[in-house]
Design an enzyme around this catalytic site. Structure first.
Site, PDB file in Angstrom:
ATOM      1  N   ASN A  62       0.775  -1.349  -0.075  1.00  0.00           N
ATOM      2  CA  ASN A  62      -0.007   0.289  -0.259  1.00  0.00           C
ATOM      3  C   ASN A  62       0.924   1.139  -0.026  1.00  0.00           C
ATOM      4  OD1 ASN A  62       0.500  -0.927   2.589  1.00  0.00           O
ATOM      5  ND2 ASN A  62      -1.417   0.207   3.620  1.00  0.00           N
ATOM      6  N   GLU A  64       0.427   5.820   0.440  1.00  0.00           N
ATOM      7  CA  GLU A  64      -0.679   6.097   1.282  1.00  0.00           C
ATOM      8  C   GLU A  64      -0.221   7.588   0.607  1.00  0.00           C
ATOM      9  OE1 GLU A  64      -1.012   5.773   5.052  1.00  0.00           O
ATOM     10  OE2 GLU A  64      -2.143   3.974   4.886  1.00  0.00           O
ATOM     11  N   ASN A  65      -1.010   8.702   0.731  1.00  0.00           N
ATOM     12  CA  ASN A  65      -0.575  10.333   0.958  1.00  0.00           C
ATOM     13  C   ASN A  65      -1.337  10.494   1.520  1.00  0.00           C
ATOM     14  OD1 ASN A  65      -1.150  12.382  -0.829  1.00  0.00           O
ATOM     15  ND2 ASN A  65       0.184  11.618  -2.153  1.00  0.00           N
ATOM     16  N   ALA A  66      -0.088  12.626   1.937  1.00  0.00           N
ATOM     17  CA  ALA A  66      -1.088  13.266   2.885  1.00  0.00           C
ATOM     18  C   ALA A  66      -2.565  13.732   3.037  1.00  0.00           C
ATOM     19  CB  ALA A  66      -0.084  14.520   2.835  1.00  0.00           C
ATOM     20  N   TYR A  68      -5.247  11.885   1.725  1.00  0.00           N
ATOM     21  CA  TYR A  68      -5.579  10.009   2.215  1.00  0.00           C
ATOM     22  C   TYR A  68      -6.544  10.144   0.778  1.00  0.00           C
ATOM     23  CZ  TYR A  68      -4.897  11.309   7.438  1.00  0.00           C
ATOM     24  OH  TYR A  68      -3.805  11.535   8.446  1.00  0.00           O
ATOM     25  N   GLU A  75      -3.516  -4.284  -3.617  1.00  0.00           N
ATOM     26  CA  GLU A  75      -3.578  -5.044  -4.243  1.00  0.00           C
ATOM     27  C   GLU A  75      -3.523  -4.192  -5.887  1.00  0.00           C
ATOM     28  OE1 GLU A  75      -5.140  -5.226  -1.163  1.00  0.00           O
ATOM     29  OE2 GLU A  75      -5.685  -6.320  -0.199  1.00  0.00           O
ATOM     30  N   CYS A 112     -10.293  -4.727  -0.170  1.00  0.00           N
ATOM     31  CA  CYS A 112     -11.642  -3.781   0.075  1.00  0.00           C
ATOM     32  C   CYS A 112     -12.936  -4.084  -1.204  1.00  0.00           C
ATOM     33  CB  CYS A 112     -10.826  -2.066   0.386  1.00  0.00           C
ATOM     34  SG  CYS A 112     -11.142  -1.528  -0.826  1.00  0.00           S
ATOM     35  N   CYS A 115     -10.795  -2.948  -4.053  1.00  0.00           N
ATOM     36  CA  CYS A 115      -9.739  -3.969  -5.074  1.00  0.00           C
ATOM     37  C   CYS A 115     -10.499  -5.040  -5.456  1.00  0.00           C
ATOM     38  CB  CYS A 115      -8.678  -4.386  -3.632  1.00  0.00           C
ATOM     39  SG  CYS A 115      -7.743  -3.269  -3.061  1.00  0.00           S
TER      40      CYS A 115
END
Ligand code: THU
Length: 161
Positions: A62, A64-66, A68, A75, A112, A115
């Site tokens: 995964n 992530e990013n600031a 969100y 996946e 999720c 995905c």
């Protein structure tokens, strides 16, 4: 009015040691791949590793990013990578694992909703079921024979024809 029921069979193993060697190796690779996730916001590190029909493996974690919602699950990172590096090659099995400082990684997680939709897209596109091997760093392991079982009544390209 008719009543219909949806159910499916899947396998439950008490631990990774009960898996066949190929699945155990794939799940171990997913556990390792969780270690290279970029997940500074959730601290929930997910690894996904695919075994392809050509014998190659591809991994994703995964990202992530600031901001969100920009973040990507392991996946979908994996599926995009596999489709880019080995376009058109069927995906046999994907193992998914996770690690976190905050929760015990002692049971499987499953993909999720977004995905699941993406997994089904590649099953359809590559005309091949994708087996899922789901397990934490320890504990039970679930083997789902094909990803689309996790998305009953899913929407697909067929619905637009
Ligand atoms: N995540 C995945 O990568 N895969 C899953 O199956 C569930 C959730 C990620 C998204 C986010 O970076 C973090 O886990 C917490 O939701």
């Amino acid at each position: 009015m008719d009543k219909h029921q949806y159910s499916f069979d899947y396998e439950v193993y008490d631990s990774i040691s009960q898996l066949n060697e190929a699945d155990a190796a794939l799940l171990r690779a997913a556990q390792e791949t969780a270690g290279i996730a970029y997940a500074p916001y959730s601290n929930f590190h997910v690894g996904a590793v695919a075994r392809l029909a050509n014998g190659q493996t591809v991994r994703g974690s995964n990202q992530e990013n600031a901001s969100y919602p920009v973040g990507l699950c392991a996946e979908r990172v994996l599926l995009s990578a596999a489709s880019s590096v080995y376009p058109g090659v069927a995906i046999d099995t994907i193992a998914i694992s996770y690690n976190s400082n905050e929760v015990n990684s002692n049971r499987p997680i499953s993909p999720c909703g977004i995905c699941r939709q993406t997994l089904v897209e590649y099953e359809t596109h590559l005309n091949h079921p994708i087996r899922l091997v789901l397990g934490g760093m320890k504990g039970k392991v679930f083997v789902i024979p094909k990803a689309s079982l996790l998305l009953p009544f899913g929407f697909s390209g067929e619905d637009m024809k």
